[in-house]
Motif scaffolding. Structure first.
Motif, PDB file in Angstrom:
ATOM      1  N   PHE A   1       0.864  -1.168   0.000  1.00 44.10           N
ATOM      2  CA  PHE A   1       0.000   0.000   0.000  1.00 44.10           C
ATOM      3  C   PHE A   1       0.909   1.228   0.000  1.00 44.10           C
ATOM      4  O   PHE A   1       1.555   1.538   1.003  1.00 44.10           O
ATOM      5  CB  PHE A   1      -0.914  -0.001   1.219  1.00 44.10           C
ATOM      6  CG  PHE A   1      -1.993  -1.051   1.161  1.00 44.10           C
ATOM      7  CD1 PHE A   1      -3.212  -0.775   0.559  1.00 44.10           C
ATOM      8  CD2 PHE A   1      -1.777  -2.317   1.684  1.00 44.10           C
ATOM      9  CE1 PHE A   1      -4.209  -1.746   0.487  1.00 44.10           C
ATOM     10  CE2 PHE A   1      -2.766  -3.286   1.623  1.00 44.10           C
ATOM     11  CZ  PHE A   1      -3.988  -3.009   1.018  1.00 44.10           C
ATOM     12  N   GLY A   2       0.976   1.910  -1.133  1.00 45.75           N
ATOM     13  CA  GLY A   2       1.875   3.040  -1.292  1.00 45.75           C
ATOM     14  C   GLY A   2       1.235   4.345  -0.884  1.00 45.75           C
ATOM     15  O   GLY A   2       0.397   4.406   0.012  1.00 45.75           O
TER      16      GLY A   2
ATOM     17  N   THR B   1       2.622  -8.029   4.101  1.00 39.84           N
ATOM     18  CA  THR B   1       2.178  -6.843   3.378  1.00 39.84           C
ATOM     19  C   THR B   1       2.830  -5.601   3.972  1.00 39.84           C
ATOM     20  O   THR B   1       3.172  -5.568   5.162  1.00 39.84           O
ATOM     21  CB  THR B   1       0.638  -6.768   3.410  1.00 39.84           C
ATOM     22  OG1 THR B   1       0.123  -7.763   2.520  1.00 39.84           O
ATOM     23  CG2 THR B   1       0.096  -5.422   3.013  1.00 39.84           C
ATOM     24  N   ILE B   2       3.003  -4.569   3.137  1.00 43.69           N
ATOM     25  CA  ILE B   2       3.697  -3.339   3.515  1.00 43.69           C
ATOM     26  C   ILE B   2       2.744  -2.153   3.427  1.00 43.69           C
ATOM     27  O   ILE B   2       2.005  -2.009   2.445  1.00 43.69           O
ATOM     28  CB  ILE B   2       4.903  -3.095   2.578  1.00 43.69           C
ATOM     29  CG1 ILE B   2       5.960  -4.178   2.780  1.00 43.69           C
ATOM     30  CG2 ILE B   2       5.512  -1.712   2.803  1.00 43.69           C
ATOM     31  CD1 ILE B   2       7.058  -4.156   1.729  1.00 43.69           C
ATOM     32  N   PHE B   3       2.790  -1.308   4.468  1.00 42.14           N
ATOM     33  CA  PHE B   3       2.071  -0.035   4.447  1.00 42.14           C
ATOM     34  C   PHE B   3       3.099   1.096   4.464  1.00 42.14           C
ATOM     35  O   PHE B   3       3.932   1.179   5.352  1.00 42.14           O
ATOM     36  CB  PHE B   3       1.151   0.093   5.656  1.00 42.14           C
ATOM     37  CG  PHE B   3      -0.012  -0.858   5.638  1.00 42.14           C
ATOM     38  CD1 PHE B   3      -1.165  -0.554   4.935  1.00 42.14           C
ATOM     39  CD2 PHE B   3       0.057  -2.071   6.313  1.00 42.14           C
ATOM     40  CE1 PHE B   3      -2.240  -1.427   4.915  1.00 42.14           C
ATOM     41  CE2 PHE B   3      -1.008  -2.951   6.300  1.00 42.14           C
ATOM     42  CZ  PHE B   3      -2.161  -2.633   5.591  1.00 42.14           C
TER      43      PHE B   3
ATOM     44  N   ASP C   1       3.204 -10.933   9.828  1.00 45.07           N
ATOM     45  CA  ASP C   1       4.415 -10.771   9.007  1.00 45.07           C
ATOM     46  C   ASP C   1       4.351  -9.520   8.140  1.00 45.07           C
ATOM     47  O   ASP C   1       4.790  -9.526   6.980  1.00 45.07           O
ATOM     48  CB  ASP C   1       4.636 -12.003   8.122  1.00 45.07           C
ATOM     49  CG  ASP C   1       4.894 -13.259   8.927  1.00 45.07           C
ATOM     50  OD1 ASP C   1       5.714 -13.199   9.862  1.00 45.07           O
ATOM     51  OD2 ASP C   1       4.269 -14.298   8.638  1.00 45.07           O
ATOM     52  N   CYS C   2       3.827  -8.457   8.710  1.00 46.39           N
ATOM     53  CA  CYS C   2       3.648  -7.215   7.955  1.00 46.39           C
ATOM     54  C   CYS C   2       4.546  -6.109   8.501  1.00 46.39           C
ATOM     55  O   CYS C   2       5.085  -6.216   9.605  1.00 46.39           O
ATOM     56  CB  CYS C   2       2.192  -6.766   8.010  1.00 46.39           C
ATOM     57  SG  CYS C   2       1.069  -7.886   7.120  1.00 46.39           S
TER      58      CYS C   2
ATOM     59  N   VAL D   1       6.782  -5.709  12.177  1.00 49.80           N
ATOM     60  CA  VAL D   1       7.635  -4.570  12.514  1.00 49.80           C
ATOM     61  C   VAL D   1       6.835  -3.307  12.227  1.00 49.80           C
ATOM     62  O   VAL D   1       6.362  -3.104  11.100  1.00 49.80           O
ATOM     63  CB  VAL D   1       8.952  -4.567  11.714  1.00 49.80           C
ATOM     64  CG1 VAL D   1       9.735  -3.289  11.994  1.00 49.80           C
ATOM     65  CG2 VAL D   1       9.785  -5.789  12.063  1.00 49.80           C
ATOM     66  N   ILE D   2       6.688  -2.477  13.255  1.00 48.57           N
ATOM     67  CA  ILE D   2       5.940  -1.224  13.122  1.00 48.57           C
ATOM     68  C   ILE D   2       6.907  -0.090  13.432  1.00 48.57           C
ATOM     69  O   ILE D   2       7.264   0.136  14.588  1.00 48.57           O
ATOM     70  CB  ILE D   2       4.721  -1.203  14.050  1.00 48.57           C
ATOM     71  CG1 ILE D   2       3.775  -2.360  13.704  1.00 48.57           C
ATOM     72  CG2 ILE D   2       3.986   0.135  13.935  1.00 48.57           C
ATOM     73  CD1 ILE D   2       2.591  -2.498  14.636  1.00 48.57           C
ATOM     74  N   ASP D   3       7.326   0.614  12.387  1.00 47.16           N
ATOM     75  CA  ASP D   3       8.295   1.700  12.528  1.00 47.16           C
ATOM     76  C   ASP D   3       7.606   3.059  12.488  1.00 47.16           C
ATOM     77  O   ASP D   3       8.234   4.067  12.203  1.00 47.16           O
ATOM     78  CB  ASP D   3       9.345   1.607  11.411  1.00 47.16           C
ATOM     79  CG  ASP D   3      10.509   2.569  11.641  1.00 47.16           C
ATOM     80  OD1 ASP D   3      10.996   2.638  12.780  1.00 47.16           O
ATOM     81  OD2 ASP D   3      10.907   3.259  10.680  1.00 47.16           O
ATOM     82  N   ALA D   4       6.331   3.086  12.771  1.00 50.10           N
ATOM     83  CA  ALA D   4       5.540   4.311  12.682  1.00 50.10           C
ATOM     84  C   ALA D   4       5.105   4.766  14.071  1.00 50.10           C
ATOM     85  O   ALA D   4       4.688   3.940  14.890  1.00 50.10           O
ATOM     86  CB  ALA D   4       4.310   4.070  11.816  1.00 50.10           C
ATOM     87  N   PRO D   5       5.174   6.068  14.347  1.00 50.62           N
ATOM     88  CA  PRO D   5       4.703   6.577  15.639  1.00 50.62           C
ATOM     89  C   PRO D   5       3.183   6.687  15.683  1.00 50.62           C
ATOM     90  O   PRO D   5       2.501   6.613  14.653  1.00 50.62           O
ATOM     91  CB  PRO D   5       5.356   7.958  15.717  1.00 50.62           C
ATOM     92  CG  PRO D   5       5.487   8.384  14.287  1.00 50.62           C
ATOM     93  CD  PRO D   5       5.752   7.133  13.507  1.00 50.62           C
TER      94      PRO D   5
END
Length: 290
Positions: free
Chosen positions: A29-30, A47-49, A65-66, A88-92
């Motif tokens: 999801f771009g 999947t990637i956000f 696994d997203c 892995v969630i690299d978003a605040p």
């Protein structure tokens, strides 16, 4: 019957708005806000956000696994019954006002202002790096939680933490009904203004920790490099270590292997209201007896 999306690429605002009954695999999801807003019965795998607000007002979501990149900030708000595993969630600012939320094997690598005002939360093997984690959340159960970041769980209620490691200034402030077991906590001013806090088999390191607390209970705990402890607190504490100093407790019992200094310098505090016992010293010496 669920529909499947495989190796998809979506961009633009609300790209899958109000999607229902989807299984999404290996998809990106771009650029574009709110791709799965108001989704129902959604499963996401590998999947990637990449952009903001991916899962708002959603229900019955499984995410495995997203990856949420840093710009996928404020990613999961007002969502109910969501499971995240091996992510892995690299978003605040992820997870706000969610209900029935479960995280297992999740790394929150940029977790500033994350998990705010959520209810019915389970955290299993979760690592957190960021300030103000868990603010205002209630009914939280955590096992093997690792936090690096100040002010965690400010204003939380009904929290149980086990087998965890917390590096956090002002941890558990303004809380109610907290139990911490078999854990390590390090940081200044632990627990201020909280009530009904129980620590069992824990090691705590804290400058001016355990102050302004109502009913703090410590069972078989260590207080290493901890000074000016228990000021204006009611306590029932069994400490299997030295305490550098105890200052102006309100009432209760404090037992320790040794205490470097006991300070009663507030005329409103009566030292006879607190039973203080040391195991490896002869008698108890107060600062005003010098």
């Amino acid at each position: 019957m669920s529909k499947e999306v495989r190796e998809g690429f979506f961009e633009g605002e609300r790209s899958l708005f109000q999607a229902s009954g989807l299984k999404i695999y290996d998809t990106v999801f771009g650029f574009g806000e709110s791709p799965l807003k108001e989704g129902r019965d959604i499963e996401l795998y590998n999947t990637i956000f990449e952009w903001k607000y991916p899962l708002w007002y959603s229900k019955n979501v499984k995410v495995k696994d997203c990856t949420l990149f840093n710009d996928a900030r404020a990613g999961v708000w007002y969502t109910e019954n969501a499971e995240f595993s091996d992510c892995v969630i690299d978003a605040p600012k992820t997870f706000r006002r969610c209900r029935a939320l479960a995280l297992a094997n999740v790394d929150l690598t940029s977790a500033a202002e994350t998990l705010w005002n959520c209810e019915n939360v389970t955290l299993q093997n979760v690592s957190v790096k960021g300030t103000y984690f868990g603010m205002g959340s209630a009914d939280v159960t955590a096992d093997n939680l690792r936090i690096t970041g100040d002010y965690c769980f400010d204003g939380g209620k009904n929290i149980t933490v086990k087998n965890s490691r917390i590096i956090s200034k002002d941890a558990f402030w303004n809380c109610e009904n907290v139990t911490v077991e078999n854990s390590f906590v390090s940081g200044e001013y632990f627990g201020w203004n909280s009530k009904n806090v129980t620590l069992i088999n824990c090691t705590v390191e804290s400058e001016q920790g355990l102050c302004y607390m109502d009913n703090v209970v410590m069972k078989n705990c260590k207080l290493i490099h901890t000074n000016l402890a228990f000021e204006y607190s009611t306590a029932d504490a069994d400490i299997k270590s030295n305490i550098e100093s105890v200052k102006n407790p309100v009432s209760g019992r404090i037992t320790a292997d040794s205490i470097g200094e006991i300070i009663f310098d507030n005329p409103c505090m009566n030292k006879n209201d607190t039973e203080i016992t040391v195991r490896n010293q002869e008698g108890v010496r107060y600062d005003n007896e010098r």
